[in-house]
Scaffold this motif. Structure first.
Motif, PDB file in Angstrom:
ATOM      1  N   GLN A 133       0.835  -1.203   0.000  1.00 41.06           N
ATOM      2  CA  GLN A 133       0.000   0.000   0.000  1.00 41.06           C
ATOM      3  C   GLN A 133       0.868   1.251   0.000  1.00 41.06           C
ATOM      4  O   GLN A 133       0.541   2.231  -0.653  1.00 41.06           O
ATOM      5  CB  GLN A 133      -0.940   0.024   1.202  1.00 41.06           C
ATOM      6  CG  GLN A 133      -2.010  -1.029   1.170  1.00 41.06           C
ATOM      7  CD  GLN A 133      -3.000  -0.825   0.049  1.00 41.06           C
ATOM      8  OE1 GLN A 133      -3.382   0.289  -0.262  1.00 41.06           O
ATOM      9  NE2 GLN A 133      -3.411  -1.920  -0.572  1.00 41.06           N
ATOM     10  N   GLY A 134       1.961   1.208   0.729  1.00 45.11           N
ATOM     11  CA  GLY A 134       2.886   2.339   0.766  1.00 45.11           C
ATOM     12  C   GLY A 134       3.457   2.630  -0.599  1.00 45.11           C
ATOM     13  O   GLY A 134       3.585   3.782  -1.006  1.00 45.11           O
ATOM     14  N   ILE A 135       3.802   1.570  -1.322  1.00 43.35           N
ATOM     15  CA  ILE A 135       4.330   1.738  -2.675  1.00 43.35           C
ATOM     16  C   ILE A 135       3.256   2.323  -3.576  1.00 43.35           C
ATOM     17  O   ILE A 135       3.496   3.259  -4.320  1.00 43.35           O
ATOM     18  CB  ILE A 135       4.859   0.382  -3.221  1.00 43.35           C
ATOM     19  CG1 ILE A 135       6.100  -0.036  -2.438  1.00 43.35           C
ATOM     20  CG2 ILE A 135       5.158   0.489  -4.716  1.00 43.35           C
ATOM     21  CD1 ILE A 135       6.532  -1.471  -2.673  1.00 43.35           C
ATOM     22  N   ILE A 136       2.041   1.802  -3.477  1.00 44.56           N
ATOM     23  CA  ILE A 136       0.929   2.302  -4.287  1.00 44.56           C
ATOM     24  C   ILE A 136       0.658   3.768  -3.963  1.00 44.56           C
ATOM     25  O   ILE A 136       0.497   4.594  -4.846  1.00 44.56           O
ATOM     26  CB  ILE A 136      -0.339   1.443  -4.072  1.00 44.56           C
ATOM     27  CG1 ILE A 136      -0.133   0.052  -4.679  1.00 44.56           C
ATOM     28  CG2 ILE A 136      -1.564   2.110  -4.682  1.00 44.56           C
ATOM     29  CD1 ILE A 136      -1.177  -0.963  -4.271  1.00 44.56           C
ATOM     30  N   LEU A 137       0.653   4.105  -2.664  1.00 41.42           N
ATOM     31  CA  LEU A 137       0.397   5.488  -2.258  1.00 41.42           C
ATOM     32  C   LEU A 137       1.471   6.421  -2.795  1.00 41.42           C
ATOM     33  O   LEU A 137       1.165   7.498  -3.287  1.00 41.42           O
ATOM     34  CB  LEU A 137       0.321   5.587  -0.734  1.00 41.42           C
ATOM     35  CG  LEU A 137      -0.910   4.970  -0.087  1.00 41.42           C
ATOM     36  CD1 LEU A 137      -0.774   5.004   1.429  1.00 41.42           C
ATOM     37  CD2 LEU A 137      -2.176   5.688  -0.503  1.00 41.42           C
ATOM     38  N   SER A 138       2.732   6.008  -2.699  1.00 41.75           N
ATOM     39  CA  SER A 138       3.801   6.886  -3.185  1.00 41.75           C
ATOM     40  C   SER A 138       3.754   7.022  -4.703  1.00 41.75           C
ATOM     41  O   SER A 138       4.057   8.069  -5.246  1.00 41.75           O
ATOM     42  CB  SER A 138       5.169   6.391  -2.730  1.00 41.75           C
ATOM     43  OG  SER A 138       5.454   5.137  -3.277  1.00 41.75           O
TER      44      SER A 138
END
Length: 152
Positions: free
Chosen positions: A142-147
């Motif tokens: 999710q962090g990768i997607i958010l960034s």
């Protein structure tokens, strides 16, 4: 669903006593106090990572706790840039109340845990660790997607 029900019941059962004993403190404040007491050299980044909150939200929270006289900030002599937090005497008193309540709740539930065999306990711990690793991986995704979304 069974685990969710279990956790919801624990929260509900403990809530009234916690709120009564820790009047004037939000759950997030008490858990922040607990984390600061149990971990050396807490800063905004460590707190944000632990609670899955933004640095801005943690800054607001720590400012409230400083204003209440619960925590104080300090700097190390070799690093004047970074700001760390520690509990004041008043903060330590709040921490002790919270710990006392946890001990009381453990005592209340002791009869159930005394019946658990070592093998059952090991299986439960193994499951919890595996599930925790799975959730960490999902959070990382999710962090990768958010960034990536921020870049677009």
């Amino acid at each position: 669903m069974g685990f969710r029900d279990l956790l919801n019941k624990m929260v509900w059962l403990n809530k009234f006593k916690m709120e009564e004993s820790l009047k004037g403190y939000k759950s997030s404040e008490v858990h922040c106090i607990e984390y600061i007491e149990r971990n050396v050299d807490c800063n905004v980044t460590k707190l944000a990572e632990h609670f899955y909150m933004t640095r801005g939200a943690i800054s607001k929270l720590t400012k409230k706790l400083i204003k209440k006289g619960i925590i104080e900030s300090y700097q190390k002599s070799d690093n004047k840039k970074e700001i760390y937090f520690r509990l004041t005497e008043q903060g330590k008193a709040v921490y002790k109340i919270h710990e006392g309540l946890h001990n009381e709740f453990q005592e209340r539930d002791k009869a159930v845990f005394e019946q658990v065999t070592d093998e059952q306990f090991d299986i439960m711990i193994s499951f919890a660790e595996n599930y925790n690793r799975h959730l960490d991986a999902e959070i990382k995704k999710q962090g990768i997607i958010l960034s990536q979304n921020k870049l677009e």
